[in-house]
Design a protein around this motif. Sequence first.
Motif, PDB file in Angstrom:
ATOM      1  N   VAL A 248       0.845  -1.204   0.000  1.00 54.11           N
ATOM      2  CA  VAL A 248       0.000   0.000   0.000  1.00 54.11           C
ATOM      3  C   VAL A 248       0.880   1.254   0.000  1.00 54.11           C
ATOM      4  O   VAL A 248       0.604   2.228  -0.699  1.00 54.11           O
ATOM      5  N   TYR A 249       1.958   1.229   0.770  1.00 52.88           N
ATOM      6  CA  TYR A 249       2.915   2.342   0.820  1.00 52.88           C
ATOM      7  C   TYR A 249       3.609   2.504  -0.536  1.00 52.88           C
ATOM      8  O   TYR A 249       3.790   3.631  -1.034  1.00 52.88           O
ATOM      9  N   ILE A 250       3.979   1.390  -1.150  1.00 51.19           N
ATOM     10  CA  ILE A 250       4.620   1.439  -2.467  1.00 51.19           C
ATOM     11  C   ILE A 250       3.659   2.004  -3.506  1.00 51.19           C
ATOM     12  O   ILE A 250       4.056   2.763  -4.397  1.00 51.19           O
ATOM     13  N   THR A 262       4.794  -5.100  -9.668  1.00 47.82           N
ATOM     14  CA  THR A 262       6.199  -5.318 -10.036  1.00 47.82           C
ATOM     15  C   THR A 262       7.124  -4.491  -9.155  1.00 47.82           C
ATOM     16  O   THR A 262       8.154  -4.983  -8.676  1.00 47.82           O
ATOM     17  N   TYR A 263       6.775  -3.223  -8.921  1.00 50.02           N
ATOM     18  CA  TYR A 263       7.580  -2.389  -8.018  1.00 50.02           C
ATOM     19  C   TYR A 263       7.609  -2.988  -6.611  1.00 50.02           C
ATOM     20  O   TYR A 263       8.646  -2.981  -5.928  1.00 50.02           O
ATOM     21  N   SER A 264       6.466  -3.501  -6.185  1.00 51.28           N
ATOM     22  CA  SER A 264       6.387  -4.100  -4.860  1.00 51.28           C
ATOM     23  C   SER A 264       7.285  -5.330  -4.770  1.00 51.28           C
ATOM     24  O   SER A 264       8.034  -5.513  -3.803  1.00 51.28           O
ATOM     25  N   GLY A 265       7.230  -6.168  -5.810  1.00 49.16           N
ATOM     26  CA  GLY A 265       8.104  -7.333  -5.839  1.00 49.16           C
ATOM     27  C   GLY A 265       9.569  -6.945  -5.839  1.00 49.16           C
ATOM     28  O   GLY A 265      10.394  -7.574  -5.167  1.00 49.16           O
ATOM     29  N   LEU A 266       9.921  -5.876  -6.569  1.00 49.95           N
ATOM     30  CA  LEU A 266      11.305  -5.411  -6.621  1.00 49.95           C
ATOM     31  C   LEU A 266      11.760  -4.914  -5.256  1.00 49.95           C
ATOM     32  O   LEU A 266      12.889  -5.195  -4.818  1.00 49.95           O
ATOM     33  N   ALA A 267      10.891  -4.193  -4.549  1.00 53.91           N
ATOM     34  CA  ALA A 267      11.256  -3.659  -3.237  1.00 53.91           C
ATOM     35  C   ALA A 267      11.523  -4.789  -2.240  1.00 53.91           C
ATOM     36  O   ALA A 267      12.437  -4.692  -1.412  1.00 53.91           O
ATOM     37  N   PHE A 268      10.738  -5.862  -2.301  1.00 55.22           N
ATOM     38  CA  PHE A 268      10.993  -7.011  -1.451  1.00 55.22           C
ATOM     39  C   PHE A 268      12.244  -7.762  -1.914  1.00 55.22           C
ATOM     40  O   PHE A 268      13.034  -8.248  -1.104  1.00 55.22           O
ATOM     41  N   ALA A 269      12.423  -7.855  -3.242  1.00 49.78           N
ATOM     42  CA  ALA A 269      13.507  -8.676  -3.776  1.00 49.78           C
ATOM     43  C   ALA A 269      14.883  -8.090  -3.495  1.00 49.78           C
ATOM     44  O   ALA A 269      15.834  -8.837  -3.250  1.00 49.78           O
ATOM     45  N   VAL A 270      15.031  -6.760  -3.527  1.00 49.45           N
ATOM     46  CA  VAL A 270      16.363  -6.190  -3.315  1.00 49.45           C
ATOM     47  C   VAL A 270      16.846  -6.438  -1.887  1.00 49.45           C
ATOM     48  O   VAL A 270      18.061  -6.558  -1.656  1.00 49.45           O
ATOM     49  N   ALA A 312      11.087   8.494   2.826  1.00 49.53           N
ATOM     50  CA  ALA A 312      11.183   8.430   1.364  1.00 49.53           C
ATOM     51  C   ALA A 312      10.076   9.233   0.694  1.00 49.53           C
ATOM     52  O   ALA A 312       8.920   9.198   1.120  1.00 49.53           O
ATOM     53  N   GLN A 313      10.462   9.952  -0.372  1.00 54.64           N
ATOM     54  CA  GLN A 313       9.503  10.724  -1.159  1.00 54.64           C
ATOM     55  C   GLN A 313       9.252  10.113  -2.532  1.00 54.64           C
ATOM     56  O   GLN A 313       8.392  10.590  -3.277  1.00 54.64           O
ATOM     57  N   ASN A 314      10.027   9.100  -2.897  1.00 53.27           N
ATOM     58  CA  ASN A 314       9.792   8.414  -4.166  1.00 53.27           C
ATOM     59  C   ASN A 314      10.193   6.945  -4.028  1.00 53.27           C
ATOM     60  O   ASN A 314      10.854   6.553  -3.061  1.00 53.27           O
ATOM     61  N   ILE A 315       9.802   6.144  -4.996  1.00 52.04           N
ATOM     62  CA  ILE A 315       9.973   4.699  -4.906  1.00 52.04           C
ATOM     63  C   ILE A 315      11.438   4.292  -4.904  1.00 52.04           C
ATOM     64  O   ILE A 315      11.828   3.310  -4.268  1.00 52.04           O
ATOM     65  N   TRP A 316      12.314   5.068  -5.577  1.00 55.09           N
ATOM     66  CA  TRP A 316      13.706   4.640  -5.707  1.00 55.09           C
ATOM     67  C   TRP A 316      14.496   4.859  -4.421  1.00 55.09           C
ATOM     68  O   TRP A 316      15.377   4.069  -4.099  1.00 55.09           O
ATOM     69  N   VAL A 317      14.192   5.900  -3.673  1.00 54.98           N
ATOM     70  CA  VAL A 317      14.810   6.064  -2.347  1.00 54.98           C
ATOM     71  C   VAL A 317      14.400   4.905  -1.448  1.00 54.98           C
ATOM     72  O   VAL A 317      15.225   4.336  -0.713  1.00 54.98           O
ATOM     73  N   PHE A 318      13.141   4.530  -1.515  1.00 58.42           N
ATOM     74  CA  PHE A 318      12.644   3.421  -0.707  1.00 58.42           C
ATOM     75  C   PHE A 318      13.346   2.121  -1.076  1.00 58.42           C
ATOM     76  O   PHE A 318      13.791   1.371  -0.197  1.00 58.42           O
ATOM     77  N   ILE A 319      13.477   1.836  -2.378  1.00 57.09           N
ATOM     78  CA  ILE A 319      14.111   0.591  -2.828  1.00 57.09           C
ATOM     79  C   ILE A 319      15.582   0.554  -2.426  1.00 57.09           C
ATOM     80  O   ILE A 319      16.098  -0.478  -1.973  1.00 57.09           O
ATOM     81  N   PHE A 320      16.291   1.683  -2.555  1.00 61.68           N
ATOM     82  CA  PHE A 320      17.694   1.741  -2.141  1.00 61.68           C
ATOM     83  C   PHE A 320      17.816   1.453  -0.640  1.00 61.68           C
ATOM     84  O   PHE A 320      18.723   0.728  -0.196  1.00 61.68           O
ATOM     85  N   SER A 321      16.917   2.002   0.150  1.00 65.93           N
ATOM     86  CA  SER A 321      16.958   1.785   1.597  1.00 65.93           C
ATOM     87  C   SER A 321      16.676   0.321   1.947  1.00 65.93           C
ATOM     88  O   SER A 321      17.252  -0.220   2.889  1.00 65.93           O
ATOM     89  N   ARG A 322      15.785  -0.312   1.185  1.00 63.00           N
ATOM     90  CA  ARG A 322      15.510  -1.732   1.410  1.00 63.00           C
ATOM     91  C   ARG A 322      16.747  -2.584   1.111  1.00 63.00           C
ATOM     92  O   ARG A 322      16.989  -3.584   1.784  1.00 63.00           O
ATOM     93  N   PHE A 323      17.534  -2.188   0.116  1.00 65.27           N
ATOM     94  CA  PHE A 323      18.771  -2.903  -0.173  1.00 65.27           C
ATOM     95  C   PHE A 323      19.752  -2.769   0.999  1.00 65.27           C
ATOM     96  O   PHE A 323      20.355  -3.753   1.438  1.00 65.27           O
ATOM     97  N   GLY A 324      19.911  -1.551   1.513  1.00 65.88           N
ATOM     98  CA  GLY A 324      20.792  -1.339   2.662  1.00 65.88           C
ATOM     99  C   GLY A 324      20.343  -2.120   3.874  1.00 65.88           C
ATOM    100  O   GLY A 324      21.167  -2.679   4.616  1.00 65.88           O
ATOM    101  N   LEU A 325      19.020  -2.185   4.082  1.00 65.52           N
ATOM    102  CA  LEU A 325      18.484  -2.970   5.186  1.00 65.52           C
ATOM    103  C   LEU A 325      18.903  -4.429   5.074  1.00 65.52           C
ATOM    104  O   LEU A 325      19.317  -5.053   6.050  1.00 65.52           O
ATOM    105  N   GLY A 326      18.811  -4.980   3.857  1.00 64.30           N
ATOM    106  CA  GLY A 326      19.140  -6.380   3.656  1.00 64.30           C
ATOM    107  C   GLY A 326      20.579  -6.723   3.989  1.00 64.30           C
ATOM    108  O   GLY A 326      20.877  -7.848   4.393  1.00 64.30           O
ATOM    109  N   LEU A 327      21.499  -5.765   3.825  1.00 61.88           N
ATOM    110  CA  LEU A 327      22.904  -6.008   4.124  1.00 61.88           C
ATOM    111  C   LEU A 327      23.122  -6.343   5.599  1.00 61.88           C
ATOM    112  O   LEU A 327      24.080  -7.035   5.953  1.00 61.88           O
TER     113      LEU A 327
END
Length: 412
Positions: A248-250, A262-270, A312-327
């Motif tokens: 819903v946030y995405i 697809t964006y939602s799947g990408l955010a989880f996948a990264v 986050a104000q856009n989807i790409w900041v959110f996706i980048f942050s999800r990648f950092g979280l995964g590390l």
Amino acid sequence: MERAHAAPAASPWQRTLWVMCAVQGIMMMAFSSMSPFLPLYIEELGVRDPRAVDLWAGVIASSNFLIMALVSPLWGAIADRRGRKLMVLRTTVAISFFTFVMGWVHNVWELLGARVLQGAFSGYSASATALVATVVPEEKLGTALGWMQSSAMIGALVGPLAGGLVSDHVHSYRVVFYLTSAFAMTAFLITFFLVKEGFHKPAAAPANKRSFIGQFRAVRALKPVQAMFLVLFLAQFSVMNVQPVLPVYIKELAAHSQHVATYSGLAFAVTGLAGLVAAPIIGNRSDRLGYRRTLVIAMFGAGLFYIPQALAQNIWVFIFSRFGLGLFVGGILPTANALVGRLAPKDQRGQIYGFTSSSTFLGSFAGPLLGGFGSALFGIRTMLGLTAALYLLNMLWVYWKVQDPPAMDHTP
């Protein structure tokens, strides 16, 4: 002419580990494939109000975890008496069957019922962890569970992305459930034919230790394990509390896009991709650096990367942050489980992992439930900020209360 030396053959425990890594990846793909569209599937089943969708997503995502928290000690004790492989086989069949049922349901109540029954008969993570922790040498436990987590992250990478792409391509969420059921059955067949446990049935336990209360008292006698109950609860609560409502946030961040799934799947996948890279490294380092210090570092990093998600104000900041979280987040559970394995006697590991899994499942239950209510009342951004604070509080608990086994104590 001299013949080249052949590479040394893998040992039995290594072969078992690699097979279980493959099974782990398949099962995590099955678990995560519905994550990108669960709220959207709930809407398709007839729930229209956005707040009601948030609440139902939280309830459905958390319901089977409550049941698993209640039954995990039972399955863990049975694993010690009957074999851990048997428990892995049982849970893969249960997940396959009830995932198929979730694709067949016609209303949200039937979906909830299928999730509850899946929880009663599954409990894969505890069974797989107990099996691997029993066959792997003590000094390799962190590394082995790191590879298991890495395999889980591969599944978490492929599952949401595949689920989002397939549902967008075929315009059917139900097809994803049916395909997921088939993959879970594949995991059952791989385990049945390829996993060798070498289980020896133990002598019958005293009657006072076969009851639930007797089992709990036996686990309580292991004082160093007790501190890990809260660590595992908070770690899983923090991971799960906003996950069901993230689509819903995405959707809000990717406004006007026709590819929200697809964006939602990408955010989880990264997040899974980052964990795939980091988990084996963290697992290997934890065997040398110490589990306590590794947990402190991982929780601090995970907490920091939730802050930009909240802002986050856009989807790409959110996706980048999800990648950092995964590390960072990818190293928490394998390190904690490795520590539990080092503290627990081998003949009680199924039972002890059953109780520690109950703590994890309670976090998985309470997280989506409270996250759904909190997101409905205060907004998703507020809940993301609170999640960052929870990780930092868990870090402090580890720093104060958790100790490494004496043989590898790295406390300054």
